[in-house]
Design an enzyme around this catalytic site. Structure first.
Site, PDB file in Angstrom:
ATOM      1  N   SER A  69       0.829  -1.208   0.000  1.00  0.00           N
ATOM      2  CA  SER A  69       0.000   0.000   0.000  1.00  0.00           C
ATOM      3  C   SER A  69       0.870   1.268   0.000  1.00  0.00           C
ATOM      4  O   SER A  69       0.505   2.272  -0.606  1.00  0.00           O
ATOM      5  CB  SER A  69      -0.950  -0.005   1.203  1.00  0.00           C
ATOM      6  N   THR A  70       2.022   1.231   0.663  1.00  0.00           N
ATOM      7  CA  THR A  70       2.914   2.404   0.655  1.00  0.00           C
ATOM      8  C   THR A  70       3.426   2.641  -0.765  1.00  0.00           C
ATOM      9  O   THR A  70       3.499   3.794  -1.232  1.00  0.00           O
ATOM     10  CB  THR A  70       4.097   2.190   1.627  1.00  0.00           C
ATOM     11  N   LYS A  82       9.989  -8.309   5.431  1.00  0.00           N
ATOM     12  CA  LYS A  82       9.121  -7.966   4.316  1.00  0.00           C
ATOM     13  C   LYS A  82       8.327  -9.207   3.902  1.00  0.00           C
ATOM     14  O   LYS A  82       8.624 -10.300   4.327  1.00  0.00           O
ATOM     15  CB  LYS A  82       9.957  -7.465   3.127  1.00  0.00           C
ATOM     16  N   GLY A  83       7.324  -8.980   3.061  1.00  0.00           N
ATOM     17  CA  GLY A  83       6.573 -10.120   2.547  1.00  0.00           C
ATOM     18  C   GLY A  83       5.135 -10.168   2.994  1.00  0.00           C
ATOM     19  O   GLY A  83       4.407 -11.115   2.674  1.00  0.00           O
ATOM     20  N   GLY A  84       4.700  -9.120   3.726  1.00  0.00           N
ATOM     21  CA  GLY A  84       3.286  -9.052   4.105  1.00  0.00           C
ATOM     22  C   GLY A  84       2.385  -9.116   2.874  1.00  0.00           C
ATOM     23  O   GLY A  84       1.266  -9.609   2.929  1.00  0.00           O
ATOM     24  N   GLU A  96      10.943  -9.080  -4.590  1.00  0.00           N
ATOM     25  CA  GLU A  96      11.448  -7.850  -3.955  1.00  0.00           C
ATOM     26  C   GLU A  96      12.933  -7.984  -3.653  1.00  0.00           C
ATOM     27  O   GLU A  96      13.725  -7.058  -3.899  1.00  0.00           O
ATOM     28  CB  GLU A  96      10.662  -7.560  -2.672  1.00  0.00           C
ATOM     29  N   LYS A 127       6.246   0.799  12.150  1.00  0.00           N
ATOM     30  CA  LYS A 127       7.024  -0.350  11.656  1.00  0.00           C
ATOM     31  C   LYS A 127       8.391  -0.461  12.340  1.00  0.00           C
ATOM     32  O   LYS A 127       9.101  -1.434  12.124  1.00  0.00           O
ATOM     33  CB  LYS A 127       7.235  -0.230  10.141  1.00  0.00           C
TER      34      LYS A 127
END
Ligand code: 5RP
Length: 225
Positions: free
Chosen positions: A31-32, A96-98, A105, A123
């Protein structure tokens, strides 16, 4: 009080200030990053071309007229990789990886000269692991991969209904306290059947932009670790 989405938008706009004309960018997922892609268009700083880490980001970039290149078109590393994260520690190591895009990535991050990570202050953690660690694996290896993750002290839970852009399932590993991220990153990737895990210590961020209620802070990764 600003919402998390407002903070993400602020950090996305701040990242645009680091862009220069003609750049070749690596683009992450989430989303970011959706907000960052919109912000680049708003600010008139779309890149010459991009390498994307997911079908989701590819679609959004193409909708704005950005050329999306495969990695094998590159003759040299990308100028900059920009992505979000689920957790960031003081050494700029990440989980990472949500969004289940961790493997691509990490590949695109590894193909870039610099990694700029965009997060809101929620975060930031002192030790990684409150966010369950995503691991992409080959479906045929589920049993032995889960046993090996349990032997490392984690509690693996299959992410139901999710298949990555590479066609593989993802397991979220709960209950890990990741005090030595590079060591655990290597150990998990050594498990047969694991494709990639979401610890970014070997490819940690060079700089983290953190959106806080009082503004966006720049944190450079410590030189000595
Ligand atoms: C996707 C990711 C994302 O960067 C991470 O999940 C953060 O997402 P968001 O920007 O939606 O908070 O690693 O695989």
């Amino acid at each position: 009080m600003k919402t998390q989405t407002e903070l993400k938008k602020e950090v996305a706009l701040a990242a645009c200030q680091q862009l220069t004309p003609g750049m070749l960018l690596g683009i992450g997922t989430g989303s970011t990053i959706d907000l960052f892609i919109e912000a680049m268009a708003e600010m008139g700083v779309l890149p010459r071309a991009a390498v994307s880490s997911s079908e989701r980001s590819t679609e959004r970039l193409r909708a704005l007229g950005v050329e999306v290149w495969p990695l094998d078109r590159l003759e040299a590393p990308l100028d900059l990789y920009i992505d979000g994260a689920d957790e960031v520690d003081p050494q700029a190591c990440l989980i990472k990886g949500g969004g289940a895009a961790l493997t691509r990535e990490k590949i695109v991050a590894s193909a870039s000269r610099r990694f700029l990570c965009l997060v809101d202050a929620s975060k930031e953690v002192s030790v990684l692991g409150s966010f369950a660690l995503p691991v992409e694996f080959l479906a045929i290896a589920q049993r032995p991969v889960f046993w090996a993750l349990q032997a490392l002290g984690g509690e693996p839970r299959l992410r139901e209904g999710v298949i990555t852009d590479n066609g593989n399932p993802v397991v979220d590993v709960h209950g890990l306290r990741i005090a030595q991220p590079a060591d655990l990153e290597d150990r998990i990737n050594a498990i047969p059947g694991v494709v990639e895990n979401g610890i970014f210590a070997r490819h940690r961020a060079d700089e983290v932009l953190v959106a806080t209620p009082s503004g966006v802070l720049r944190r450079h990764r410590p030189a000595t670790s």
